[in-house]
Design an enzyme around this catalytic site. Structure first.
Site, PDB file in Angstrom:
ATOM      1  N   ASP A 138     -39.800  27.804  -0.715  1.00  0.00           N
ATOM      2  CA  ASP A 138     -41.163  27.829  -0.188  1.00  0.00           C
ATOM      3  C   ASP A 138     -41.865  29.120  -0.610  1.00  0.00           C
ATOM      4  O   ASP A 138     -41.215  30.058  -1.087  1.00  0.00           O
ATOM      5  CB  ASP A 138     -41.189  27.668   1.347  1.00  0.00           C
ATOM      6  N   ASN A 152     -38.246  26.816  15.549  1.00  0.00           N
ATOM      7  CA  ASN A 152     -38.833  25.541  15.981  1.00  0.00           C
ATOM      8  C   ASN A 152     -38.181  24.362  15.260  1.00  0.00           C
ATOM      9  O   ASN A 152     -38.695  23.254  15.285  1.00  0.00           O
ATOM     10  CB  ASN A 152     -40.349  25.546  15.709  1.00  0.00           C
TER      11      ASN A 152
HETATM   12  C1  F6R Z   1     -37.260  30.807   4.285  1.00  0.00           C
HETATM   13  C2  F6R Z   1     -37.500  29.589   5.026  1.00  0.00           C
HETATM   14  C3  F6R Z   1     -37.365  29.471   6.507  1.00  0.00           C
HETATM   15  C4  F6R Z   1     -36.195  30.273   7.089  1.00  0.00           C
HETATM   16  C5  F6R Z   1     -36.116  30.109   8.608  1.00  0.00           C
HETATM   17  C6  F6R Z   1     -35.060  31.009   9.206  1.00  0.00           C
HETATM   18  O1  F6R Z   1     -37.436  30.570   2.892  1.00  0.00           O
HETATM   19  O2  F6R Z   1     -37.840  28.646   4.432  1.00  0.00           O
HETATM   20  O3  F6R Z   1     -37.230  28.111   6.833  1.00  0.00           O
HETATM   21  O4  F6R Z   1     -35.004  29.843   6.501  1.00  0.00           O
HETATM   22  O5  F6R Z   1     -37.350  30.408   9.180  1.00  0.00           O
HETATM   23  O6  F6R Z   1     -35.425  32.333   8.955  1.00  0.00           O
HETATM   24  P1  F6R Z   1     -34.440  33.551   9.275  1.00  0.00           P
HETATM   25  O7  F6R Z   1     -33.247  33.348   8.406  1.00  0.00           O
HETATM   26  O8  F6R Z   1     -35.217  34.775   8.865  1.00  0.00           O
HETATM   27  O9  F6R Z   1     -34.130  33.479  10.716  1.00  0.00           O
END
Ligand code: F6R
Length: 244
Positions: free
Chosen positions: A67, A136
């Site tokens: 993303d 979420n």
């Molecule tokens: C990052 C992404 C998000 C994260 C998710 C968890 O490229 O696409 O979906 O994987 O928000 O984030 P962390 O690992 O920072 O808790």
């Protein structure tokens, strides 16, 4: 869904790295979809270590971005590509020809999403999707609600996602618009490795494990995926008693 619990975040990183290294040993030109964020940092460090020790060959490995924020310059260090470059691509020496990225500067973001899907298809599809779990239940930036067939597309980020990502944007506002690999791309990966670390993820992991596939919890679509490993550390492991 194969749920595994690692003792701690370090063990999780090592176990995840062993899964990635196993794939690369079998398929040196594997295409990996790679999340950014806090959770996979330990894994990416471990992969760099394995490479330094000569245990992991990355000369043919390919990486696709999961993303990206919209509206940034291509070389903005705060972009998710910038993050991924520092944490994964540079340490593993993945050169530009082996990377599928979102072109952030393009005026037509929907066109960019379509280009990305065509590139992934032309590359033979994703061998392994390395994902983190949003508070979420989002995967990539597939915010709730996201159906299983949601395509790669532009999205508006949830207020909670903006708040979580604010740490990466000191003295600046987190971009609200982004582009994400669709649930359809994630679910067509041959294997998915969902990493979940830390006590703040315990509640959402618990919901995920109990939920039937539901657009309101995008990660729950993984229940319908044929080869998903959920690798969580003990802090993220749900602790409550099962519902009656
Ligand atoms: C990052 C992404 C998000 C994260 C998710 C968890 O490229 O696409 O979906 O994987 O928000 O984030 P962390 O690992 O920072 O808790």
């Amino acid at each position: 869904m194969d749920v595994r619990i690692a003792e701690d975040a370090e063990t999780l990183a090592r176990e995840a790295a062993a899964i990635v290294a196993g794939l690369v040993a079998q398929r040196p030109d594997a295409l990996i979809l790679a999340a950014t964020g806090e959770t996979p940092i330990g894994l990416y460090r471990e992969l760099a270590r394995l490479r330094e020790r000569g245990v992991l060959g990355t000369s043919r490995l390919r990486v696709a971005q999961l993303d990206e924020y919209l509206g940034l310059e291509e070389d903005d260090p705060r972009s998710l590509f910038g993050w991924m470059h520092r944490a994964l691509l540079a340490p593993l020496e993945i050169d530009a020809g082996r990377i599928i990225r979102f072109t952030t500067g393009h005026p037509n973001a929907e066109l960019v999403a379509g280009m990305y899907d065509r590139q992934v298809d032309a590359a033979g599809g994703i061998d392994l999707a390395i994902l983190g779990l949003g508070l979420n239940g989002h995967l990539g930036f597939n915010e709730p609600p996201s159906r299983a067939d949601a395509p790669t597309r532009t999205v508006s980020l949830d207020p909670g996602t903006l708040a979580s990502n604010a740490t990466y944007w000191p003295n600046a506002v987190v971009p609200e618009r982004a582009v994400t690999a669709g649930m359809s791309v994630i679910l067509s990966a041959r294997r998915v490795l969902l990493l979940v670390s830390g006590s703040r993820k315990a509640k959402i992991l618990d919901r995920l494990l109990r939920s039937a596939p539901d657009p309101e919890l995008p990660a729950s679509h993984l229940h319908d995926h044929p080869d998903t490993i959920v690798l969580a550390d003990r802090d993220a492991r749900p602790k409550g008693p099962p519902d009656a």
